[in-house]
Design a protein around this motif. Sequence first.
Motif, PDB file in Angstrom:
ATOM      1  N   HIS A  54       0.873  -1.175   0.000  1.00 21.96           N
ATOM      2  CA  HIS A  54       0.000   0.000   0.000  1.00 21.96           C
ATOM      3  C   HIS A  54       0.905   1.218   0.000  1.00 21.96           C
ATOM      4  O   HIS A  54       2.062   1.152   0.426  1.00 21.96           O
ATOM      5  N   TYR A  55       0.365   2.333  -0.466  1.00 24.49           N
ATOM      6  CA  TYR A  55       1.179   3.544  -0.605  1.00 24.49           C
ATOM      7  C   TYR A  55       0.473   4.713   0.068  1.00 24.49           C
ATOM      8  O   TYR A  55      -0.740   4.900  -0.104  1.00 24.49           O
ATOM      9  N   GLN A  56       1.243   5.493   0.848  1.00 27.44           N
ATOM     10  CA  GLN A  56       0.702   6.676   1.501  1.00 27.44           C
ATOM     11  C   GLN A  56       1.375   7.920   0.919  1.00 27.44           C
ATOM     12  O   GLN A  56       2.602   8.059   0.979  1.00 27.44           O
ATOM     13  N   PRO A  57       0.568   8.830   0.340  1.00 30.24           N
ATOM     14  CA  PRO A  57       1.140  10.020  -0.319  1.00 30.24           C
ATOM     15  C   PRO A  57       1.797  10.977   0.675  1.00 30.24           C
ATOM     16  O   PRO A  57       1.453  11.033   1.857  1.00 30.24           O
ATOM     17  N   GLN A  58       2.746  11.749   0.153  1.00 30.40           N
ATOM     18  CA  GLN A  58       3.429  12.797   0.899  1.00 30.40           C
ATOM     19  C   GLN A  58       3.190  14.123   0.184  1.00 30.40           C
ATOM     20  O   GLN A  58       3.271  14.197  -1.050  1.00 30.40           O
TER      21      GLN A  58
ATOM     22  N   THR B 231       3.764  23.991  -2.073  1.00 30.38           N
ATOM     23  CA  THR B 231       3.103  23.909  -3.379  1.00 30.38           C
ATOM     24  C   THR B 231       1.765  23.196  -3.311  1.00 30.38           C
ATOM     25  O   THR B 231       1.009  23.229  -4.289  1.00 30.38           O
ATOM     26  N   ASN B 232       1.460  22.555  -2.161  1.00 32.91           N
ATOM     27  CA  ASN B 232       0.256  21.733  -2.032  1.00 32.91           C
ATOM     28  C   ASN B 232       0.177  20.665  -3.120  1.00 32.91           C
ATOM     29  O   ASN B 232      -0.911  20.307  -3.586  1.00 32.91           O
ATOM     30  N   GLN B 233       1.326  20.140  -3.513  1.00 39.01           N
ATOM     31  CA  GLN B 233       1.407  19.090  -4.518  1.00 39.01           C
ATOM     32  C   GLN B 233       2.025  17.834  -3.901  1.00 39.01           C
ATOM     33  O   GLN B 233       2.848  17.917  -2.990  1.00 39.01           O
ATOM     34  N   LEU B 234       1.600  16.678  -4.421  1.00 44.53           N
ATOM     35  CA  LEU B 234       2.207  15.424  -3.972  1.00 44.53           C
ATOM     36  C   LEU B 234       3.642  15.331  -4.484  1.00 44.53           C
ATOM     37  O   LEU B 234       3.913  15.656  -5.636  1.00 44.53           O
ATOM     38  N   THR B 235       4.530  14.862  -3.585  1.00 45.94           N
ATOM     39  CA  THR B 235       5.927  14.699  -3.987  1.00 45.94           C
ATOM     40  C   THR B 235       6.320  13.230  -4.165  1.00 45.94           C
ATOM     41  O   THR B 235       7.327  12.924  -4.794  1.00 45.94           O
ATOM     42  N   GLY B 236       5.545  12.349  -3.582  1.00 46.39           N
ATOM     43  CA  GLY B 236       5.840  10.932  -3.688  1.00 46.39           C
ATOM     44  C   GLY B 236       4.984  10.143  -2.728  1.00 46.39           C
ATOM     45  O   GLY B 236       4.036  10.676  -2.121  1.00 46.39           O
ATOM     46  N   CYS B 237       5.287   8.876  -2.544  1.00 48.01           N
ATOM     47  CA  CYS B 237       4.531   7.999  -1.649  1.00 48.01           C
ATOM     48  C   CYS B 237       5.495   7.076  -0.911  1.00 48.01           C
ATOM     49  O   CYS B 237       6.541   6.697  -1.442  1.00 48.01           O
ATOM     50  N   GLU B 238       5.102   6.717   0.299  1.00 45.10           N
ATOM     51  CA  GLU B 238       5.871   5.728   1.057  1.00 45.10           C
ATOM     52  C   GLU B 238       5.250   4.351   0.857  1.00 45.10           C
ATOM     53  O   GLU B 238       4.021   4.188   0.954  1.00 45.10           O
ATOM     54  N   ALA B 239       6.073   3.348   0.560  1.00 41.68           N
ATOM     55  CA  ALA B 239       5.597   1.979   0.384  1.00 41.68           C
ATOM     56  C   ALA B 239       5.452   1.317   1.754  1.00 41.68           C
ATOM     57  O   ALA B 239       6.387   1.323   2.560  1.00 41.68           O
TER      58      ALA B 239
ATOM     59  N   ALA C 218       8.023  -2.160  -5.273  1.00 39.72           N
ATOM     60  CA  ALA C 218       7.821  -0.717  -5.199  1.00 39.72           C
ATOM     61  C   ALA C 218       8.379  -0.029  -6.438  1.00 39.72           C
ATOM     62  O   ALA C 218       7.762   0.909  -6.978  1.00 39.72           O
ATOM     63  N   CYS C 219       9.536  -0.464  -6.900  1.00 35.64           N
ATOM     64  CA  CYS C 219      10.108   0.121  -8.110  1.00 35.64           C
ATOM     65  C   CYS C 219       9.234  -0.170  -9.330  1.00 35.64           C
ATOM     66  O   CYS C 219       9.037   0.695 -10.193  1.00 35.64           O
ATOM     67  N   ARG C 220       8.692  -1.387  -9.417  1.00 38.28           N
ATOM     68  CA  ARG C 220       7.815  -1.733 -10.540  1.00 38.28           C
ATOM     69  C   ARG C 220       6.542  -0.893 -10.529  1.00 38.28           C
ATOM     70  O   ARG C 220       6.046  -0.462 -11.579  1.00 38.28           O
ATOM     71  N   ASP C 221       5.999  -0.650  -9.324  1.00 35.43           N
ATOM     72  CA  ASP C 221       4.768   0.147  -9.240  1.00 35.43           C
ATOM     73  C   ASP C 221       5.041   1.621  -9.533  1.00 35.43           C
ATOM     74  O   ASP C 221       4.275   2.284 -10.253  1.00 35.43           O
ATOM     75  N   ALA C 222       6.133   2.141  -8.984  1.00 40.19           N
ATOM     76  CA  ALA C 222       6.389   3.585  -9.077  1.00 40.19           C
ATOM     77  C   ALA C 222       6.743   4.031 -10.493  1.00 40.19           C
ATOM     78  O   ALA C 222       6.562   5.209 -10.835  1.00 40.19           O
TER      79      ALA C 222
ATOM     80  N   VAL D 198       9.224   7.128  -4.776  1.00 45.89           N
ATOM     81  CA  VAL D 198       8.719   6.113  -3.861  1.00 45.89           C
ATOM     82  C   VAL D 198       9.755   5.918  -2.756  1.00 45.89           C
ATOM     83  O   VAL D 198      10.957   5.821  -3.015  1.00 45.89           O
ATOM     84  N   ALA D 199       9.276   5.905  -1.511  1.00 39.32           N
ATOM     85  CA  ALA D 199      10.155   5.734  -0.350  1.00 39.32           C
ATOM     86  C   ALA D 199       9.990   4.321   0.187  1.00 39.32           C
ATOM     87  O   ALA D 199       8.867   3.859   0.416  1.00 39.32           O
ATOM     88  N   VAL D 200      11.114   3.638   0.373  1.00 41.97           N
ATOM     89  CA  VAL D 200      11.107   2.241   0.831  1.00 41.97           C
ATOM     90  C   VAL D 200      11.964   2.133   2.092  1.00 41.97           C
ATOM     91  O   VAL D 200      13.119   2.559   2.098  1.00 41.97           O
ATOM     92  N   ASN D 201      11.380   1.557   3.127  1.00 40.99           N
ATOM     93  CA  ASN D 201      12.131   1.337   4.371  1.00 40.99           C
ATOM     94  C   ASN D 201      13.104   0.180   4.213  1.00 40.99           C
ATOM     95  O   ASN D 201      12.758  -0.867   3.664  1.00 40.99           O
TER      96      ASN D 201
END
Length: 572
Positions: free
Chosen positions: A341-345, A350-358, A396-400, A409-412
């Motif tokens: 699942h992905y949570q936006p950041q 700018t009030n724009q999405l910069t990416g998502c955490e996996a 995550a790389c395949r999805d992003a 995409v941010a991956v722990n």
Amino acid sequence: MLADLPIRRSTTQTNSAHLAVQAGTSSGRLVHCLNSIQLAAIFFDSGGRVSLCTESAQRLLANLGIARSAAASVLQLLLALRRATAPSRRELFQQLRRAVDEQAHAAFEITFQNQMVRAELHPVEGEGWALTGEDVSARRAAEASAADMARLDPLTGLPNRLLLRERLDQALARLRRGEEACALLLVDLDRFKPVNDTLGHPVGDALLVKVAERLRSTVRPTDTVARIGGDEFVVLQTAIREPADTQALARRLVDLIGRTYMVDGHLLTIGASVGVAFAPADGQDADRLLKNADLALYRAKLDGRGTFRFFEPEMDARMQARRQLELDMRQALARREFQLHYQPQLNLKTNQLTGCEALIRWRHPERGMVSPLDFIPLAEEIGLIVPIGEWVMRQACRDAVSWPAPLSVAVNVSPAQFKSDRLVEMIVSALATSGLPAARLEVEITEGVLLQESEKTLQTLHRLRDLGVRVSMDDFGTGYSSLSYLRSFPFDKIKIDRSFVKDLAVKPDGNAIIRAIAGLGQSLGMTTIAEGVETPEQMERIREEGCTDVQGYLVSRPVPADEIVRLIGSCQ
């Protein structure tokens, strides 16, 4: 005795030139040969009389205190050995009778005047019998000594697992006869491994010897202290009147082992965790008792170490559930039960999405959705986090790669993954296979990563930076929060832990902490992102304190991969 036994005559006529015992010059040559090879042998004719006795046999009889004249016949020889303790004369007579009846070889050992002799009786076809003997007292003493040594730990001199098991079986046997109860205290040393790693095994071994001495000093002579592993000890406490006796002993063990040691000029401080199981309440056999003590020890470690815990039946149920969870998790990768699942950041300026955490999720066919809090710590403990982490990175790389550029995409990445020598190669492979540009991948690490093998870890981080991958420090402020970490490596992003955001409304120092971290990030040119933002009020407070980005339910809950594409499109 052979004269008194029914001797079966051979009906086969054998050429006397081939007999083992002969008369005349042949007998003389045979005696000379036997004496030269130092063989203790006595030959008896068919009537049970001694026909030949070698010099070695005479010396052996003399050592046993038996005169040569007492060995004129089998009967006299056996009478001379009437004080032998093992086997008894009756047993020996029965054994010899069977051998004579069957014309068979017989071997036996007798203990006579603190000496042990191994003897063998051989039939000589058509002539009689040959008796050979050997003093095996020294050999048996050496074997007994070796057997004793095999039951002792060579470093500490304590009983080892084998001897502990024997004494535990004996204590349980007494228990079944109605005697008093016993208890098993399993002791595991805390913080011992760093001593070995930093000061070397000789210092570690010397420390174990001192621990053994302290353990000996705190138990009764009737108790047993054993070493069963590298830093594992066991105390078998017998003749327990009440559980309070064992509780007092467990408390003494924790206190005594936790006191400072002086070893080779080093002041060392370790600790002990103790698990306790009682017999018969917690088990009436050795295996069950050891298992339940181990479960109690595991609980003591979970509760912070440096303490003791008694076994409770619920511990076994929890451990069985843990084992089943482990088995299910080992199969989950092959069954493709894990999901991302992905949570936006969101950027506050700018009030724009910069990416998502996996974020990994586990959809179990029977349990349903399993929380990461339930399985990630177990995966780290048993080493499954490495293959699971690799799957997360590749997926995550395949999805992003399908997201609009430049969303990242941010991956722990766990500390266990950083110990792997192939982490960088795995990330390179994931980027190449998916086609995702390195600049759109962000690796998140916790401060715990930097605590282990810092030089090697920094080299790995710089290799990732050289690839173009961005690196962020996750959960900043909850660990050691050493500013030297931020100086040692130029992180791209600092993530402020959700606990500080949650406390904004109730703790006045929450604002100050967030303001300090945001200011630090701005001074170092790093993005600061606040996690766990759930209300507009929190969002506004965080904006005022200078954070650049936010992540939380106010922006969006974590959503599956197929939904994140639609969410990104709607936000764009």
